[in-house]
Design a protein around this motif. Structure first.
Motif, short mmCIF file in Angstrom:
data_model
loop_
_atom_site.label_atom_id
_atom_site.label_comp_id
_atom_site.label_asym_id
_atom_site.label_seq_id
_atom_site.Cartn_x
_atom_site.Cartn_y
_atom_site.Cartn_z
N LYS A 47 0.94 -1.30 0.00
CA LYS A 47 0.06 -0.09 0.03
C LYS A 47 0.90 1.35 -0.05
O LYS A 47 0.17 2.32 -0.07
CB LYS A 47 -0.80 0.03 1.30
N ARG A 48 2.25 1.06 -0.11
CA ARG A 48 3.03 2.31 -0.12
C ARG A 48 2.99 3.19 1.20
O ARG A 48 2.90 4.49 0.91
CB ARG A 48 2.83 2.80 -1.45
N LEU A 49 2.54 2.52 2.14
CA LEU A 49 2.82 3.29 3.66
C LEU A 49 4.17 3.68 3.79
O LEU A 49 5.04 3.17 3.72
CB LEU A 49 2.20 2.50 4.73
N THR A 50 4.32 4.95 4.85
CA THR A 50 5.51 5.36 5.22
C THR A 50 6.37 4.40 6.16
O THR A 50 5.55 3.49 6.82
CB THR A 50 5.03 6.73 5.83
N GLY A 51 7.27 4.59 6.23
CA GLY A 51 8.30 3.76 7.23
C GLY A 51 7.90 3.89 8.34
O GLY A 51 7.85 3.05 9.34
N ALA A 52 7.34 5.23 9.14
CA ALA A 52 6.89 5.04 10.65
C ALA A 52 5.69 4.29 10.84
O ALA A 52 5.75 3.99 12.06
CB ALA A 52 6.78 6.67 10.65
N THR A 53 4.71 4.28 9.86
CA THR A 53 3.56 3.65 10.03
C THR A 53 3.86 1.94 9.87
O THR A 53 3.19 1.39 10.94
CB THR A 53 2.70 4.00 8.87
N LEU A 54 4.76 1.70 9.10
CA LEU A 54 5.08 0.19 9.03
C LEU A 54 5.75 -0.05 10.54
O LEU A 54 5.55 -1.06 10.96
CB LEU A 54 6.01 -0.09 7.92
N ALA A 55 6.88 0.71 11.16
CA ALA A 55 7.39 0.35 12.20
C ALA A 55 6.65 0.47 13.18
O ALA A 55 6.54 -0.56 14.08
CB ALA A 55 8.68 1.59 12.50
N PHE A 56 5.36 1.36 13.25
CA PHE A 56 4.59 1.25 14.67
C PHE A 56 3.79 0.14 14.71
O PHE A 56 3.48 -0.87 15.47
CB PHE A 56 3.51 2.44 14.28
N ARG A 57 3.07 -0.15 13.35
CA ARG A 57 2.32 -1.43 13.11
C ARG A 57 3.06 -3.00 13.62
O ARG A 57 2.72 -3.81 14.31
CB ARG A 57 1.76 -1.55 11.89
N GLY A 58 4.15 -2.83 13.20
CA GLY A 58 5.17 -4.03 13.45
C GLY A 58 5.57 -4.25 15.00
O GLY A 58 5.41 -5.18 15.54
N THR A 59 5.97 -3.10 15.72
CA THR A 59 5.92 -2.97 17.12
C THR A 59 4.54 -3.32 17.98
O THR A 59 4.91 -4.07 18.79
CB THR A 59 6.35 -1.67 17.41
N CYS A 60 3.43 -2.92 17.35
CA CYS A 60 2.47 -3.50 18.01
C CYS A 60 2.05 -4.91 18.05
O CYS A 60 1.66 -5.58 19.12
CB CYS A 60 1.25 -2.76 17.20
N TRP A 61 2.47 -5.52 17.04
CA TRP A 61 2.43 -6.84 16.61
C TRP A 61 3.55 -7.58 17.80
O TRP A 61 3.15 -8.73 18.37
CB TRP A 61 2.50 -7.56 15.07
N MET A 62 4.67 -7.30 17.63
CA MET A 62 5.76 -7.74 18.71
C MET A 62 5.49 -7.51 20.03
O MET A 62 5.72 -8.62 20.84
CB MET A 62 7.17 -6.91 17.96
N ALA A 63 4.68 -6.22 20.36
CA ALA A 63 4.47 -6.09 21.67
C ALA A 63 3.28 -7.15 22.12
O ALA A 63 3.33 -7.58 23.65
CB ALA A 63 4.04 -4.89 21.90
N ALA A 64 2.28 -7.40 21.33
CA ALA A 64 1.26 -8.18 21.86
C ALA A 64 2.10 -9.76 21.82
O ALA A 64 1.30 -10.65 22.73
CB ALA A 64 0.34 -8.46 20.78
N GLY A 65 2.65 -10.26 20.76
CA GLY A 65 3.25 -11.36 21.07
C GLY A 65 4.08 -11.56 22.27
O GLY A 65 4.09 -12.57 22.90
N GLY A 66 4.80 -10.62 22.54
CA GLY A 66 5.76 -10.59 23.96
C GLY A 66 4.92 -10.92 25.14
O GLY A 66 5.22 -11.18 26.11
N TRP A 67 3.79 -9.87 25.10
CA TRP A 67 2.92 -9.96 26.46
C TRP A 67 2.47 -11.32 26.49
O TRP A 67 2.24 -11.68 27.44
CB TRP A 67 1.94 -8.87 26.27
N SER A 68 1.91 -11.81 25.47
CA SER A 68 1.05 -12.97 25.54
C SER A 68 2.14 -14.29 25.92
O SER A 68 1.72 -15.03 26.59
CB SER A 68 0.47 -13.25 24.11
N SER A 69 3.45 -14.20 25.31
CA SER A 69 4.44 -15.05 25.91
C SER A 69 4.76 -14.92 27.19
O SER A 69 4.97 -16.11 28.21
CB SER A 69 5.51 -14.92 24.82
#
Length: 700
Positions: free
Chosen positions: A66-88
C-alpha cells in the motif's frame, strides 16, 4: 448500525471499518482471548512470541504494497511484537488473568490507541504530500510537453505558468507567458487547429486561446472529452429569488463554470439552424428571467405564439379550473409570460407600447436616476425591466408588413436600453435576408449560437474570434456563448421540458412584478386589454369568459381565458427532438425505396444538337386534329420570307394547344422530306415552303 429496508429491526454492518476506539478495544480483547485459549490448552510461551513475529512481518508486507510510510510500518510491526511478547510473558507466568498481566495489557492498549491516532494523522499528511508531489510531477511533464509542442508548431518559446484540470473532467486550462519582443496572442491562436492535430484530440474537441490578465499572458482551454450527457434544467434553483441587475446564467461551460449574460444593459441574438435547440434555450432563458422578481417577459412569435403557450398553461388551468389538471385548484395569479404577440398587428402594438413606455420613463424617473447618480433607470420590483423575446426572426422578415416588426425591434434596441427595455432576437442566420437591419446585430453584445452549417456564419456573428463550425458543436445542446465582444466559449445548455415550465410558472407567479404606474399610463388599453377574448382568443382552440378576473391595472389576466379542456393551438414543440432517437427502420426504408424508372427513348424529331427540338416530356402528346395542316398553311402564307417555330407557336397554341417542340419536330421532318427548306443559322434561322424556293439550274 444500519436499518434493514425489509425488516424494521436494526442489524450490524460487519463491513464497516474500525475507528480509533473500536480498533483499540478489538486488538486488546483479541490478545487477551487468544492468550487465555493458549493458557487453557497448555500452549508453550515461545509459540506466542513466534505468532507476534509472524504478524509483524505480515502487516509490514501489506503496508509495503500500500506504499505506507516507514514510521507507520514500524509502529504496526511494534504493536504486533508487543502483543506477542505480552502473550508469551503471560503464558510463562501463570496465565493472563492475574493483575500484573491485565494491568500491563491495559496500559499497552491505551498507549497503542493514543499513538495510533498520531501515526494515522501523520500517514494522512504524508499520503497527501506524496499525491501532491505526483501531481506536480505529472504537471511538470505536461508543461514540458506543451512547451515543446508550442515551440514545434507555433515557433514560439513560452513559459507554462500553471495547469488547472476542470472539475467536469473534460479538459484543462493552461496559463502561458509569451516571450518578450512583441509576440502576440495571435501567434498561438492562429495555430490552434494545428496544436489540436498535434495533440491528436478526438473529434468534437479543440483548443480555445483566451486572453489572460495581461497582454503577455494567454489562457489555452483544451477540451479532451466531449460531454454528450443530457443536462436537466435545475428547477430546484428557481426557489431562490434573483435580480436582473446581476448576470443571468445561460449555459454550462466546458470547464464546469457557468456562462452568464448581462441582460440589464445588453440585447441578445441567438442563432442556429432548426433542430439545434434554439427554442429550448429561449425557454431556459425565460425560466431564469422568471426566477427574478424585477422582470416582465413579453414574447413575439409569429408562428402561432408557440414559444409563449407553454408558459400560459398552468395559469390558464388555474383560472378556469380545468378538470384533471394538477393546477386546477392552484393559486396562480399571473402567467409565466406577461404578454404574447402571435400576429403582426399584436406585435406592432406591443412594440409601440414599449417605445411609449421608454419615452415616458425618461421623463417620469429623472429624480430616481439623480438619486441613484446613474444615467440608467434603477431596476427593482417597483420599476421592472421589460425583456422582449422574438422567435422566429425569419417569420418576422417574411413579408413587407412583418418587416415592420423588425423595424420596431430595432427602434427598441436603439432607444430603450437606459430605460430598462431589452430585446432577445432568435434567427436562423444573421444574414441580410433574415435580419435586414444590421444595427440589431451590431448593438447586441450578447451573442449565442446553437449550431452553424458554415464557418462564415460563425464569423459573421462573432468576428475573427469564432471557431470552426465542426469544432464548436457536438450535437443538440451544445452552444457557443460570446459576451461583450469576447471570444466565444463552448458550453452546453440544459434541457427544459413542458412539465418543468409549468412548475416554474406556478412557483414564480407570486413574485412577478406589476408594471409601474407611469409605464402603465403610457401603455394604455393596448396593454391592459391584452388578455381579452378578441386579442388572445386565437391562442387556444375555443375560449370562454373567466368567471373571476383580476383588475385591469395590474399585470394579471383580465376578462378572458381559454375554455376548459381546450388544447393550445401551438402546444409544445420539442425543437431539438432530444428525447426521440431516430428509428433505424425509417433509415432502412430510405435505402429500400423503389428504383427510378429508366428514361425512355427520345421523342421523334429530337435533334440533340438543336435545342429548339428538345422536349421535357410534359408537352401534349396528341395535338388537336388539324394542327399539322394549319402549321403547313402558315408556312405557305409566310411566303418567301418564311417563318420559325416560335412564331408559329404563338398562332397555333391558343387554338390547338400546340407547343414549340412539337412544331420544331414537324419542321425537321418536313425539311428532311424536302417539303420545306431551312434558311439561315442560329436565331435568324427560318423555314420556307418549297414552292417559294428558286428553281434549280437545268444542268444540275
Amino acid at each position: 448500525m444500519t436499518k434493514n429496508t425489509k425488516n424494521t429491526g436494526p442489524r450490524l454492518d460487519w463491513s464497516a471499518g474500525h475507528g480509533l476506539l473500536t480498533g483499540t478495544l478489538n486488538a486488546t480483547a483479541g490478545a487477551l482471548s487468544t492468550t487465555a485459549i493458549g493458557h487453557a490448552t497448555g500452549l508453550p510461551a515461545g509459540w506466542a512470541l513466534a505468532a507476534g513475529a509472524a504478524g509483524a512481518l505480515g502487516t509490514i508486507g501489506a503496508g509495503l504494497r500500500k506504499r505506507l510510510t516507514g514510521a507507520t510500518l514500524a509502529f504496526r510491526g511494534t504493536c504486533w511484537m508487543a502483543a506477542g511478547g505480552w502473550s508469551s510473558w503471560a503464558l510463562a507466568h501463570g496465565g493472563p488473568w492475574q493483575w500484573p498481566e491485565l494491568g500491563s495489557l491495559a496500559v499497552a492498549g491505551i498507549a497503542a490507541g493514543t499513538l495510533g491516532a498520531a501515526f494515522a494523522a501523520h500517514e494522512e499528511v504524508e499520503q497527501a504530500k506524496r499525491a501532491h508531489l505526483l501531481l506536480i510531477g505529472a504537471r511538470r511533464q505536461l508543461a514540458a510537453d506543451w512547451t515543446d509542442r508550442i515551440r514545434r508548431v507555433c515557433s514560439v518559446e513560452v513559459t507554462v505558468l500553471g495547469i488547472e484540470h476542470w472539475p467536469s473532467g473534460a479538459g484543462y486550462t493552461l496559463e502561458l507567458e509569451l516571450p518578450e519582443g512583441g509576440t502576440t496572442r495571435r501567434a498561438i491562436a492562429d495555430r490552434a487547429e494545428a496544436l489540436g492535430s498535434d495533440l491528436d484530440l478526438p473529434d468534437g474537441c479543440g483548443l480555445q486561446v483566451m486572453p489572460g490578465i495581461s497582454r503577455r499572458r494567454v489562457l489555452v482551454q483544451v477540451t479532451t472529452k466531449v460531454l454528450t450527457d443530457q443536462l436537466d434544467f435545475p428547477v430546484e434553483e428557481i426557489e431562490e429569488t434573483t435580480t436582473v441587475n446581476n448576470p443571468i446564467p445561460v449555459a454550462l461551460l466546458s470547464d464546469g463554470t457557468r456562462a452568464e449574460m448581462d441582460l440589464r444593459q445588453a440585447s441578445t441574438i441567438v442563432t442556429g439552424p432548426t433542430g439545434t435547440g434554439k427554442t429550448n434555450w429561449l425557454h431556459t432563458l425565460i425560466a431564469r428571467l422568471n426566477q427574478t422578481n424585477d422582470v416582465l417577459v413579453w414574447v413575439i412569435d409569429l408562428n402561432g405564439g408557440s414559444i409563449g403557450l407553454p408558459w400560459l398553461n398552468a395559469w390558464r388551468d388555474a383560472q378556469i379550473g380545468r378538470e384533471g389538471s394538477r393546477w386546477a385548484d392552484a393559486d396562480i395569479p399571473v402567467p409565466g409570460v406577461d404578454w404574447v404577440a402571435s400576429t403582426v398587428e399584436e406585435a406592432k402594438r406591443m412594440l409601440a407600447v414599449a417605445v411609449r413606455i421608454a419615452k415616458a420613463r425618461k421623463v417620469a424617473y429623472q429624480d430616481a436616476m439623480r438619486d441613484a447618480d446613474d444615467d440608467k433607470l434603477p431596476v427593482s420590483p417597483a420599476i421592472p425591466e421589460i425583456v422582449i423575446i422574438t422567435d422566429e426572426g425569419a417569420e418576422a422578415a417574411a413579408t413587407r408588413e412583418a418587416r415592420a416588426v423588425l423595424a420596431g425591434i430595432s427602434e427598441v434596441v436603439r432607444i430603450a436600453r437606459a430605460m430598462a427595455i431589452r430585446a432577445v432576437l432568435s434567427v436562423l442566420r444573421v444574414t441580410q435576408d433574415v435580419m435586414p437591419d444590421p444595427l440589431v446585430r451590431k448593438m447586441a453584445s450578447n451573442r449565442l449560437a446553437t449550431g452553424a452549417l458554415e464557418d462564415s456564419e460563425l464569423g459573421h456573428l462573432f468576428g475573427w474570434r469564432a471557431l470552426r463550425a465542426e469544432d464548436s458543436f457536438s450535437g443538440p445542446g451544445s452552444v457557443l456563448v460570446g459576451t461583450e465582444g469576447k471570444q466565444p466559449a463552448k458550453a452546453r445548455q440544459p434541457r427544459i421540458k413542458p412539465g418543468m415550465i409549468e412548475e416554474i410558472s406556478a412557483l414564480t407567479s407570486h413574485r412577478r412584478p406589476a408594471l409601474d404606474t407611469p409605464s402603465l399610463e403610457a401603455a394604455g388599453t393596448d396593454y391592459t386589454d391584452r388578455w381579452t377574448l378578441d386579442r388572445c382568443g386565437h391562442l387556444w382552440a375555443t375560449t370562454e369568459p373567466v368567471t373571476a378576473g383580476a383588475p385591469a391595472t395590474t399585470a394579471t389576466a383580465t376578462g378572458a381565458a381559454p375554455a376548459t379542456g381546450a388544447a393550445p393551438a401551438g402546444g409544445w414543440k420539442a425543437t431539438a427532438g432530444w428525447d426521440k432517437p431516430a428509428d433505424p427502420d425509417d433509415l432502412e426504408s430510405i435505402w429500400l425505396l423503389p428504383s427510378a424508372p429508366e428514361p425512355g427513348p427520345a421523342p421523334a424529331g429530337t435533334d440533340w444538337a438543336d435545342p429548339s427540338t428538345w422536349s421535357t416530356g410534359r408537352e401534349d402528346k396528341a395535338p388537336e386534329p388539324g394542327a399539322r395542316e394549319a402549321a403547313l398553311m402558315l408556312l405557305i402564307k409566310a411566303g418567301p420570307e418564311g417563318t420559325g417555330a416560335s412564331a408559329m407557336e404563338k398562332i397555333l397554341k391558343p387554338e390547338f394547344g400546340t407547343t414549340r417542340p412539337t412544331i420544331a419536330g414537324w419542321l425537321k421532318s418536313w425539311a428532311e422530306s424536302g417539303e420545306v427548306a431551312r434558311v439561315g443559322e442560329g436565331s435568324k434561322a427560318r423555314y420556307v415552303h418549297r414552292q417559294y424556293l428558286p428553281e434549280p439550274p437545268a444542268d444540275a
